[in-house]
Motif scaffolding. Structure first.
Motif, PDB file in Angstrom:
ATOM      1  N   SER A  71       0.615  -1.194  -0.054  1.00  0.00           N
ATOM      2  CA  SER A  71      -0.003  -0.170   0.083  1.00  0.00           C
ATOM      3  C   SER A  71       0.949   1.279  -0.090  1.00  0.00           C
ATOM      4  CB  SER A  71      -0.854  -0.052   1.296  1.00  0.00           C
ATOM      5  OG  SER A  71      -1.675  -1.122   1.085  1.00  0.00           O
ATOM      6  N   LEU A  72       1.997   1.215   0.947  1.00  0.00           N
ATOM      7  CA  LEU A  72       2.694   2.491   1.088  1.00  0.00           C
ATOM      8  C   LEU A  72       3.522   2.727  -0.363  1.00  0.00           C
ATOM      9  CD1 LEU A  72       4.217   2.224   4.423  1.00  0.00           C
ATOM     10  CD2 LEU A  72       2.924   4.052   3.548  1.00  0.00           C
ATOM     11  N   ILE A  73       4.049   1.453  -0.840  1.00  0.00           N
ATOM     12  CA  ILE A  73       5.000   1.711  -2.273  1.00  0.00           C
ATOM     13  C   ILE A  73       3.907   2.159  -3.555  1.00  0.00           C
ATOM     14  CG2 ILE A  73       5.952   0.594  -3.969  1.00  0.00           C
ATOM     15  CD1 ILE A  73       6.976  -1.465  -1.798  1.00  0.00           C
ATOM     16  N   LEU A  74       2.818   1.482  -3.587  1.00  0.00           N
ATOM     17  CA  LEU A  74       1.570   1.810  -4.383  1.00  0.00           C
ATOM     18  C   LEU A  74       1.313   3.412  -4.297  1.00  0.00           C
ATOM     19  CD1 LEU A  74      -0.104   1.016  -6.775  1.00  0.00           C
ATOM     20  CD2 LEU A  74      -1.841   0.318  -5.193  1.00  0.00           C
ATOM     21  N   GLY A  75       1.090   3.825  -3.149  1.00  0.00           N
ATOM     22  CA  GLY A  75       0.600   5.330  -2.609  1.00  0.00           C
ATOM     23  C   GLY A  75       1.771   6.264  -3.148  1.00  0.00           C
ATOM     24  N   THR A  76       2.879   5.965  -2.830  1.00  0.00           N
ATOM     25  CA  THR A  76       3.960   6.699  -3.030  1.00  0.00           C
ATOM     26  C   THR A  76       4.343   6.917  -4.741  1.00  0.00           C
ATOM     27  OG1 THR A  76       5.116   6.112  -1.036  1.00  0.00           O
ATOM     28  CG2 THR A  76       6.549   7.227  -2.701  1.00  0.00           C
ATOM     29  N   ALA A  77       4.213   5.819  -5.337  1.00  0.00           N
ATOM     30  CA  ALA A  77       4.319   5.674  -6.767  1.00  0.00           C
ATOM     31  C   ALA A  77       3.291   6.648  -7.312  1.00  0.00           C
ATOM     32  CB  ALA A  77       4.466   4.279  -7.236  1.00  0.00           C
ATOM     33  N   CYS A  78       1.972   6.384  -6.971  1.00  0.00           N
ATOM     34  CA  CYS A  78       0.692   7.223  -7.548  1.00  0.00           C
ATOM     35  C   CYS A  78       0.997   8.674  -7.220  1.00  0.00           C
ATOM     36  CB  CYS A  78      -0.589   6.779  -7.011  1.00  0.00           C
ATOM     37  SG  CYS A  78      -0.864   5.005  -7.445  1.00  0.00           S
ATOM     38  N   LEU A  79       1.550   9.160  -6.204  1.00  0.00           N
ATOM     39  CA  LEU A  79       1.878  10.403  -5.846  1.00  0.00           C
ATOM     40  C   LEU A  79       2.827  10.926  -6.882  1.00  0.00           C
ATOM     41  CD1 LEU A  79       1.595  10.364  -1.909  1.00  0.00           C
ATOM     42  CD2 LEU A  79       0.029  11.686  -3.544  1.00  0.00           C
ATOM     43  N   ALA A  80       3.942  10.307  -7.041  1.00  0.00           N
ATOM     44  CA  ALA A  80       4.976  10.562  -7.875  1.00  0.00           C
ATOM     45  C   ALA A  80       4.551  11.063  -9.439  1.00  0.00           C
ATOM     46  CB  ALA A  80       5.973   9.621  -7.767  1.00  0.00           C
ATOM     47  N   LEU A  81       3.679   9.957  -9.821  1.00  0.00           N
ATOM     48  CA  LEU A  81       3.024  10.269 -11.100  1.00  0.00           C
ATOM     49  C   LEU A  81       2.440  11.299 -11.266  1.00  0.00           C
ATOM     50  CD1 LEU A  81       2.188   6.469 -11.958  1.00  0.00           C
ATOM     51  CD2 LEU A  81       4.033   7.751 -13.055  1.00  0.00           C
ATOM     52  N   TYR A  82       1.531  11.409 -10.248  1.00  0.00           N
ATOM     53  CA  TYR A  82       0.562  12.776  -9.920  1.00  0.00           C
ATOM     54  C   TYR A  82       1.179  13.839  -9.861  1.00  0.00           C
ATOM     55  CZ  TYR A  82      -2.608  16.244  -8.428  1.00  0.00           C
ATOM     56  OH  TYR A  82      -3.539  17.327  -8.039  1.00  0.00           O
ATOM     57  N   PHE A  83       2.462  14.035  -9.267  1.00  0.00           N
ATOM     58  CA  PHE A  83       3.144  15.454  -9.258  1.00  0.00           C
ATOM     59  C   PHE A  83       3.945  15.593 -10.739  1.00  0.00           C
ATOM     60  CE2 PHE A  83       3.490  14.623  -4.535  1.00  0.00           C
ATOM     61  CZ  PHE A  83       2.326  14.935  -4.410  1.00  0.00           C
ATOM     62  N   GLY A  84       4.386  14.354 -11.009  1.00  0.00           N
ATOM     63  CA  GLY A  84       4.839  14.543 -12.581  1.00  0.00           C
ATOM     64  C   GLY A  84       3.938  15.104 -13.604  1.00  0.00           C
ATOM     65  N   TRP A  85       2.709  14.498 -13.684  1.00  0.00           N
ATOM     66  CA  TRP A  85       2.005  14.877 -14.557  1.00  0.00           C
ATOM     67  C   TRP A  85       1.328  16.537 -14.301  1.00  0.00           C
ATOM     68  CZ3 TRP A  85      -3.607  16.175 -13.383  1.00  0.00           C
ATOM     69  CH2 TRP A  85      -4.251  16.452 -14.591  1.00  0.00           C
ATOM     70  N   GLN A  86       1.280  16.773 -13.255  1.00  0.00           N
ATOM     71  CA  GLN A  86       0.919  18.436 -12.580  1.00  0.00           C
ATOM     72  C   GLN A  86       1.986  19.078 -13.417  1.00  0.00           C
ATOM     73  OE1 GLN A  86      -1.680  19.903 -11.795  1.00  0.00           O
ATOM     74  NE2 GLN A  86      -2.651  18.695 -10.019  1.00  0.00           N
ATOM     75  N   LYS A  87       3.315  18.902 -12.927  1.00  0.00           N
ATOM     76  CA  LYS A  87       4.605  19.743 -13.690  1.00  0.00           C
ATOM     77  C   LYS A  87       4.395  19.644 -14.920  1.00  0.00           C
ATOM     78  CE  LYS A  87       9.379  20.080 -13.145  1.00  0.00           C
ATOM     79  NZ  LYS A  87      10.663  19.629 -12.608  1.00  0.00           N
ATOM     80  N   LYS A  88       4.084  18.668 -15.543  1.00  0.00           N
ATOM     81  CA  LYS A  88       3.938  18.832 -17.239  1.00  0.00           C
ATOM     82  C   LYS A  88       2.893  19.700 -17.623  1.00  0.00           C
ATOM     83  CE  LYS A  88       3.611  15.717 -21.215  1.00  0.00           C
ATOM     84  NZ  LYS A  88       3.365  14.434 -21.764  1.00  0.00           N
ATOM     85  N   GLN A  89       1.504  19.477 -16.830  1.00  0.00           N
ATOM     86  CA  GLN A  89       0.529  20.443 -17.171  1.00  0.00           C
ATOM     87  C   GLN A  89       0.917  21.746 -16.967  1.00  0.00           C
ATOM     88  OE1 GLN A  89      -1.804  18.336 -18.905  1.00  0.00           O
ATOM     89  NE2 GLN A  89      -3.323  19.433 -17.872  1.00  0.00           N
TER      90      GLN A  89
END
Length: 390
Positions: A179-197
């Motif tokens: 759960s912790l690994i999955l949550g951290t990975a999803c947050l990293a993807l979300y922050f990367g997507w926000q930066k790209k936006q």
């Protein structure tokens, strides 16, 4: 040149107005959640905020939330679906029958249930889109028919107990580390997507958030998500239905905001004649919306039967009202064209919080219905009042 500047100024102003409206709406819902949490915590000697009850609360939210995700697309398109509660009960009952009476393998049970949900949703959509029967009447008929079929096939009895394999859908938990690994990975993807936006918006001279505001927002989201995972891990872990809700929340948000199909749904709900004149196949789009809604109802039905460990003739009773209330509380307009997936899920969380808190306080059932009815009326009134001010 001057005309171009004026158009850009108008667009920027419109964007800021929408952003302010969205932020205000999110602040109101966040305030409502904090008030509900504080009130029920005080009234239950803080047992409301125990990891066990929070885990139970999120499992309750999962079913209503998945129903609300499908419902919000229907409402955005300018229609309604009153049959989702009975359809969920019927599909969950069928899944229990296949599991208990016929002993079918779980993958086959899931496949048949999802296919049936898709077809029942498409059936509703065909009557609404191609036969031009008002959605209120079509889905009201479906609500009665699906409930009758459920009572008939179960002979009015509870189908139980479901197999251990079936219970994995609604009663299992994710391992803590996963759960912790999955949550951290999803947050990293979300922050990367926000930066790209933000980079893309800056290239086209569109308004972007300041670095400080982006950092504050990212920090808040990251802390909230990881704290929630840690709280759930403190009991037994993140429930599988919560993971499913998160997947459909992300998928629904992308579908609504980043795809041509999503834009068509908003266009149809906003102005169906203009959408038709712009070349949108209104009938086909509405059929797809109802079919997608039926598919999500089937997911909710599987989770419900798995969680209860049975198929019940009364399962899903008035669940459609909770789903509609969740969408309206989350900012969807019953007139169509307005609504978000995240708002619908937050609305579902508010409804589940009220159910959970009132049950812990042993509030009589009739008062629970009164409170939820009053909240639905208030949410619709606020939507109407906001529209008049505009």
């Amino acid at each position: 040149m001057e005309q171009s500047k004026e158009i850009n100024a108008i667009n920027n102003e419109s964007w800021r107005d929408k952003l302010k409206s969205m932020n205000l709406q999110l602040l109101v819902m966040a305030g409502a959640i904090l008030f509900i949490m504080l009130f029920f915590s005080i009234m239950t000697d803080w047992s409301y905020l125990t990891p066990r009850n929070i885990s139970n609360l999120f499992r309750q939210t999962a079913i209503t939330g998945i129903l609300a995700i499908g419902m919000v697309f229907v409402i955005i398109s300018g229609e309604i679906d009153l049959s989702v509660g009975s359809m969920m009960g019927l599909l969950g009952g069928c899944a229990a029958i296949m599991d208990v009476w016929f002993g079918l393998p779980l993958p086959l049970t899931i496949a048949i249930t999802l296919t049936a949900g898709f077809l029942l949703g498409a059936w509703n959509g065909w009557w609404v889109a191609y036969r031009k029967v008002p959605s209120f009447i079509v889905t009201l008929a479906g609500m009665l028919a699906f409930r009758g079929i459920l009572i008939g096939i179960t002979d009015g009895t509870t189908v139980a107990p479901t197999s251990e394999a079936m219970s994995l859908i609604g009663q299992s938990y994710l391992p803590n580390l996963f759960s912790l690994i999955l949550g951290t990975a999803c947050l990293a993807l979300y922050f990367g997507w926000q930066k790209k936006q933000n980079i893309n918006r800056a290239q086209y001279n569109l308004p972007t958030s300041t670095t400080g505001a982006s950092l504050l927002k990212s920090s808040f989201i990251g802390i909230a998500v990881l704290s929630l995972i840690l709280v759930l891990n403190n009991y037994r872990g993140v429930p599988t239905p919560v993971l499913l809700l998160t997947i459909f929340l992300i998928g629904g948000t992308i579908l609504a905001s980043k795809t041509r199909f999503g834009r068509r749904i908003y266009a149809i709900g906003g102005n169906i004649d203009a959408a038709r004149l712009s070349g949108i196949n209104v009938e086909k789009t509405k059929l797809k919306v109802y079919a997608m809604n039926g598919f999500l109802v089937a997911i909710a039905g599987l989770i419900l039967s798995s969680r209860l460990g049975a198929g019940s003739p009364s399962a899903g009773n008035i669940a459609e009202l909770d789903a509609i209330a969740a969408c309206v509380i989350g900012g969807a307009s019953m007139a169509g064209g307005v609504g978000t997936v995240i708002g619908a899920v937050i609305g579902a969380f508010i409804m589940a919080s009220l159910d959970n808190g009132m049950s812990m306080m042993d509030v009589p059932t009739f008062w629970q219905y009164v409170v939820k009815g009053a909240i639905l009326l208030l949410a619709v009134w606020m939507d109407s009042a906001t529209k008049q001010r505009r």
